[in-house]
Structure formats: structure tokens, C-alpha cells
Write an enzyme that holds these catalytic residues in place. Structure first.
Site, short mmCIF file in Angstrom:
data_model
loop_
_atom_site.label_atom_id
_atom_site.label_comp_id
_atom_site.label_asym_id
_atom_site.label_seq_id
_atom_site.Cartn_x
_atom_site.Cartn_y
_atom_site.Cartn_z
N THR A 1 0.83 -1.20 0.00
CA THR A 1 0.00 0.00 0.00
C THR A 1 0.87 1.25 0.00
O THR A 1 2.10 1.17 -0.14
CB THR A 1 -1.03 -0.06 1.16
OG1 THR A 1 -1.95 1.01 1.00
CG2 THR A 1 -0.38 0.01 2.53
N LYS B 1 3.37 1.39 -3.79
CA LYS B 1 2.75 0.68 -4.92
C LYS B 1 3.52 0.85 -6.23
O LYS B 1 3.50 -0.02 -7.08
CB LYS B 1 1.30 1.14 -5.10
CG LYS B 1 0.36 0.57 -4.06
CD LYS B 1 -1.09 0.92 -4.35
CE LYS B 1 -2.00 0.30 -3.33
NZ LYS B 1 -3.42 0.52 -3.60
N ASP C 1 -6.38 -4.40 -7.17
CA ASP C 1 -7.34 -3.31 -6.89
C ASP C 1 -8.34 -3.18 -8.05
O ASP C 1 -9.51 -2.85 -7.83
CB ASP C 1 -6.61 -1.97 -6.71
CG ASP C 1 -5.98 -1.84 -5.32
OD1 ASP C 1 -6.46 -2.50 -4.38
OD2 ASP C 1 -5.00 -1.07 -5.19
N ALA D 1 -5.70 4.92 -5.89
CA ALA D 1 -7.00 4.26 -6.01
C ALA D 1 -7.75 4.76 -7.25
O ALA D 1 -8.49 4.00 -7.89
CB ALA D 1 -7.83 4.51 -4.76
P1 NAP Z 1 -3.59 8.85 -2.49
O1 NAP Z 1 -2.74 8.29 -3.58
O2 NAP Z 1 -2.95 9.54 -1.35
O3 NAP Z 1 -4.65 9.87 -3.19
C1 NAP Z 1 -5.58 10.59 -2.43
C2 NAP Z 1 -6.38 11.50 -3.35
O4 NAP Z 1 -7.38 12.16 -2.54
C3 NAP Z 1 -5.55 12.58 -4.02
O5 NAP Z 1 -6.05 12.76 -5.32
C4 NAP Z 1 -5.83 13.80 -3.15
O6 NAP Z 1 -5.80 15.03 -3.84
C5 NAP Z 1 -7.25 13.56 -2.71
N1 NAP Z 1 -7.54 14.26 -1.46
C6 NAP Z 1 -6.90 14.08 -0.27
N2 NAP Z 1 -7.45 14.88 0.66
C7 NAP Z 1 -8.43 15.58 0.05
C8 NAP Z 1 -9.33 16.59 0.47
N3 NAP Z 1 -9.34 17.02 1.74
N4 NAP Z 1 -10.20 17.09 -0.43
C9 NAP Z 1 -10.21 16.67 -1.71
N5 NAP Z 1 -9.36 15.72 -2.19
C10 NAP Z 1 -8.48 15.18 -1.31
O7 NAP Z 1 -4.49 7.71 -1.85
P2 NAP Z 1 -5.11 6.42 -2.57
O8 NAP Z 1 -4.13 5.30 -2.58
O9 NAP Z 1 -5.69 6.82 -3.87
O10 NAP Z 1 -6.24 6.01 -1.52
C11 NAP Z 1 -7.35 6.84 -1.33
C12 NAP Z 1 -8.34 6.17 -0.38
O11 NAP Z 1 -8.79 4.94 -0.95
C13 NAP Z 1 -7.75 5.79 0.98
O12 NAP Z 1 -8.71 6.14 1.95
C14 NAP Z 1 -7.58 4.29 0.91
O13 NAP Z 1 -7.71 3.67 2.18
C15 NAP Z 1 -8.74 3.90 0.02
N6 NAP Z 1 -8.55 2.63 -0.70
C16 NAP Z 1 -9.51 1.67 -0.58
C17 NAP Z 1 -9.38 0.48 -1.26
C18 NAP Z 1 -10.45 -0.57 -1.12
O14 NAP Z 1 -10.17 -1.73 -1.39
N7 NAP Z 1 -11.66 -0.22 -0.75
C19 NAP Z 1 -8.26 0.23 -2.07
C20 NAP Z 1 -7.29 1.24 -2.20
C21 NAP Z 1 -7.45 2.43 -1.50
P3 NAP Z 1 -4.45 15.89 -4.06
O15 NAP Z 1 -3.83 15.29 -5.28
O16 NAP Z 1 -4.95 17.27 -4.25
O17 NAP Z 1 -3.63 15.73 -2.83
#
Ligand code: NAP
Length: 288
Positions: free
Chosen positions: A81, A85, A121, A147
Site C-alpha cells: 500500500t 505501490k 485493486d 485508487a
Molecule cells: P492517495 O494516492 O494519497 O490519493 C488521495 C487522493 O485524494 C488525491 O487525489 C488527493 O488530492 C485527494 N484528497 C486528499 N485529501 C483531500 C481533500 N481534503 N479534499 C479533496 N481531495 C483530497 O491515496 P489512494 O491510494 O488513492 O487512496 C485513497 C483512499 O482509498 C484511501 O482512503 C484508501 O484507504 C482507500 N482505498 C480503498 C481500497 C479498497 O479496497 N476499498 C483500495 C485502495 C485504497 P491531491 O492530489 O490534491 O492531494
């Protein structure tokens, strides 16, 4: 290949007298709360396997030595994670086409002596849509992180024709839109046009500081939409609750989580965990 027995505890390698088949875990940094140990430990128990699944916090500068130890110590499989990744990819012998296409690996497994990378994923993301037999004509992905890449890849695989991404930081959405050949929508304009599916991949709504927030205004939902939130804690985020109250179909991140985990488990063990049983076990753990 002879691998000494032991496992990485986060603070060092411990001898535990296990076979090389027995040691699995998740790497990330910081490794916050994760349900992966709950899921996979349950799976091993169901199949009577002598295996252990551990949460291993691995800092970015520890990744290289850690991956070296994966080859020399008995690590049979990894979940990967944030933030590893992408950075884990150069340490692997073979990357699946799917993982290469989205540029991210969330699963490491052995094929004989070949250390392989896969991305489950995408499988996890599309499984709940397959279960609903739902292929939206249009979809908007909120967020442009790891994600979001899986969501876009999954939606493309499903054949969604009108597909766009939006993000708080526009440049990241633009880069992702270019990489996946989809449209880019400014964050401020995200609710200006209609979408059959809206998928939240931001942490807005996640338990903790962001729990009360939603990336979508309640009055902008229309009942023909499907709202998909990949956040699974809480089970029903504000985004999903308001969508349900507006008459929309909803998909919880728990379904994706279960399915990506089942696909990992199958790669590691060749066994198919029971999806309903696994989900029930996680629901019990989440309600705690
Ligand atoms: P990441 O790479 O850190 O990306 C997070 C995204 O959310 C970025 O685009 C970021 O925007 C945006 N963001 C963060 N804070 C924000 C806010 N306050 N307002 C608006 N946008 C915001 O994280 P990720 O790996 O994509 O994971 C995201 C979420 O998905 C996590 O909560 C993770 O636990 C969950 N997830 C779930 C699964 C599942 O199996 N259900 C699988 C994978 C991930 P900026 O670019 O502007 O910073």
C-alpha cells in the site's frame, strides 16, 4: 532456493520456525489501520493453513533492504500500500500487464522462484459492478491518487465510454487524464454535469478528521446515479448515505476491499476464500 525461516516484524527479522509458505504481510508507510490482517488471517484459518499475516510498517528508505530480505527470508506474499505501490516495481522480476498498465502493484507473489507483481485493486473495483450487471454510460472519478488509477483502469476495462477524472490538485488530474486518455474536469466544476456513476477515491468521509465531509453535495444526486465510495470505514460514508437518501444505488468500499483481498489470497494460495463469509467476518470486526 533455500530461505531461512523468519519474518520481518517491522523492527527486525525474527526466527519463528515456520515453513517458507507461512509468512505474509502488508507493507506501507505510515501503516495506519488496515483490515488486511483480519481478512487474510481469517482466510488462512478457514483453509487450516499454517500461515501468518503481519502488518509491516516499512519506511521509504527501508524498502530496498526489505525487498532484498523478501528474497532471502521466507516471505511468501505481500500486500503493498501507500507509498510503495509504484516504488516496489523495480524490485520484482515480473509485472503483470494489468499492473504495468496502471503503473502500480498492490500484490507480490512467487511463481516458482520468480517474484511477481500484480494489481488486484482493479479486480476488486470492478467486481461489485459485475455483481450488479451495471456498465454505466458515463463515470466521474473523484481524486487522482493510486485508487483513482485502479478505478479508471477498471472503468475502462468495463467499456465505459464517457469517463473523466477530477481532483483538488488540477495538475494531477490532468496527468492522470492524459495517461488514461479520459477527460479532465476542474474540481470546482465536478457537479456541473450529470454522471451515471460517481466514484469517490479521496479520503473525504473516512473515519477520523474527514468523517463529516463529502466530496458531493446532497442536492446534486439524482436517483438514476450509482454512488461508489472506495472508503470502507465507516461502512456508509456521508457520501453514500446522502446518495442512498436521494434514491441512488450505492456501492461500499468494503466490497472492493474484500474482492481485491480474495484475488490476492488466490494468487498466494491457489484457494478461493468465500466472499460472503469474508465480508461477514470483516463486518463483525468493523462493528467491533
Ligand atoms: P492517495 O494516492 O494519497 O490519493 C488521495 C487522493 O485524494 C488525491 O487525489 C488527493 O488530492 C485527494 N484528497 C486528499 N485529501 C483531500 C481533500 N481534503 N479534499 C479533496 N481531495 C483530497 O491515496 P489512494 O491510494 O488513492 O487512496 C485513497 C483512499 O482509498 C484511501 O482512503 C484508501 O484507504 C482507500 N482505498 C480503498 C481500497 C479498497 O479496497 N476499498 C483500495 C485502495 C485504497 P491531491 O492530489 O490534491 O492531494
Amino acid at each position: 532456493m533455500v530461505r531461512p525461516e523468519g519474518w520481518f516484524s517491522g523492527t527486525g527479522w525474527r526466527a519463528v520456525g515456520m515453513t517458507m509458505n507461512g509468512s505474509y504481510g502488508i507493507i506501507g508507510w505510515p501503516l495506519g489501520h488496515t483490515m488486511s490482517p483480519t481478512l487474510h488471517s481469517w482466510g488462512f484459518e478457514q483453509f487450516g493453513m499454517d500461515a501468518r499475516y503481519t502488518a509491516w510498517p516499512v519506511a521509504p528508505d527501508e524498502l530496498a533492504p526489505f525487498m532484498e530480505r523478501v528474497r532471502t527470508q521466507p516471505v511468501a506474499g505481500l500486500s503493498v500500500t501507500i507509498p510503495h505501490k509504484q516504488t516496489v516495481m523495480p524490485f520484482l522480476d515480473r509485472i503483470s500487464d494489468r499492473a504495468a498498465r496502471i503503473g502500480a502493484v498492490n500484490t507480490v507473489y512467487w511463481d516458482g522462484d520468480v517474484l511477481c507483481g500484480e494489481n488486484t485493486d482493479i479486480t476488486g473495483f470492478v467486481a461489485p459492478l459485475h455483481a450488479l450487471s451495471f456498465v454505466p454510460a458515463s463515470a466521474l472519478v473523484l481524486g487522482a491518487g493510486g485508487a483513482a488509477r485502479a478505478a479508471l483502469a477498471g472503468l475502462k476495462e468495463l467499456g465505459v465510454t464517457r469517463l473523466a477524472v477530477t481532483n483538488r490538485t488540477l495538475a494531477k488530474a490532468e496527468a492522470l487524464a492524459a495517461a488514461f486518455a479520459v477527460d479532465c474536469v476542474a474540481w470546482e466544476s465536478r457537479m456541473d454535469s450529470g454522471w451515471q456513476l460517481v466514484c469517490n477515491t479521496t479520503p473525504l468521509g473516512m473515519s477520523g478528521a474527514e468523517e463529516a465531509r463529502s466530496p458531493w453535495d446532497a442536492q446534486v444526486f439524482s436517483s438514476d446515479m450509482l454512488a461508489y465510495d472506495i472508503v470502507y470505514n465507516p461502512l456508509e460514508t456521508r457520501f453514500l448515505r446522502e446518495a442512498r437518501e436521494a434514491g441512488c444505488r450505492t456501492v461500499s468500499g468494503l466490497d472492493m476491499f474484500v474482492q481485491q483481498g480474495l484475488a490476492q489470497f488466490a494468487l498466494w494460495t491457489g484457494q478461493s476464500m468465500d466472499a460472503a463469509g469474508a465480508k461477514g467476518h470483516l463486518l463483525g470486526a468493523l462493528k467491533g
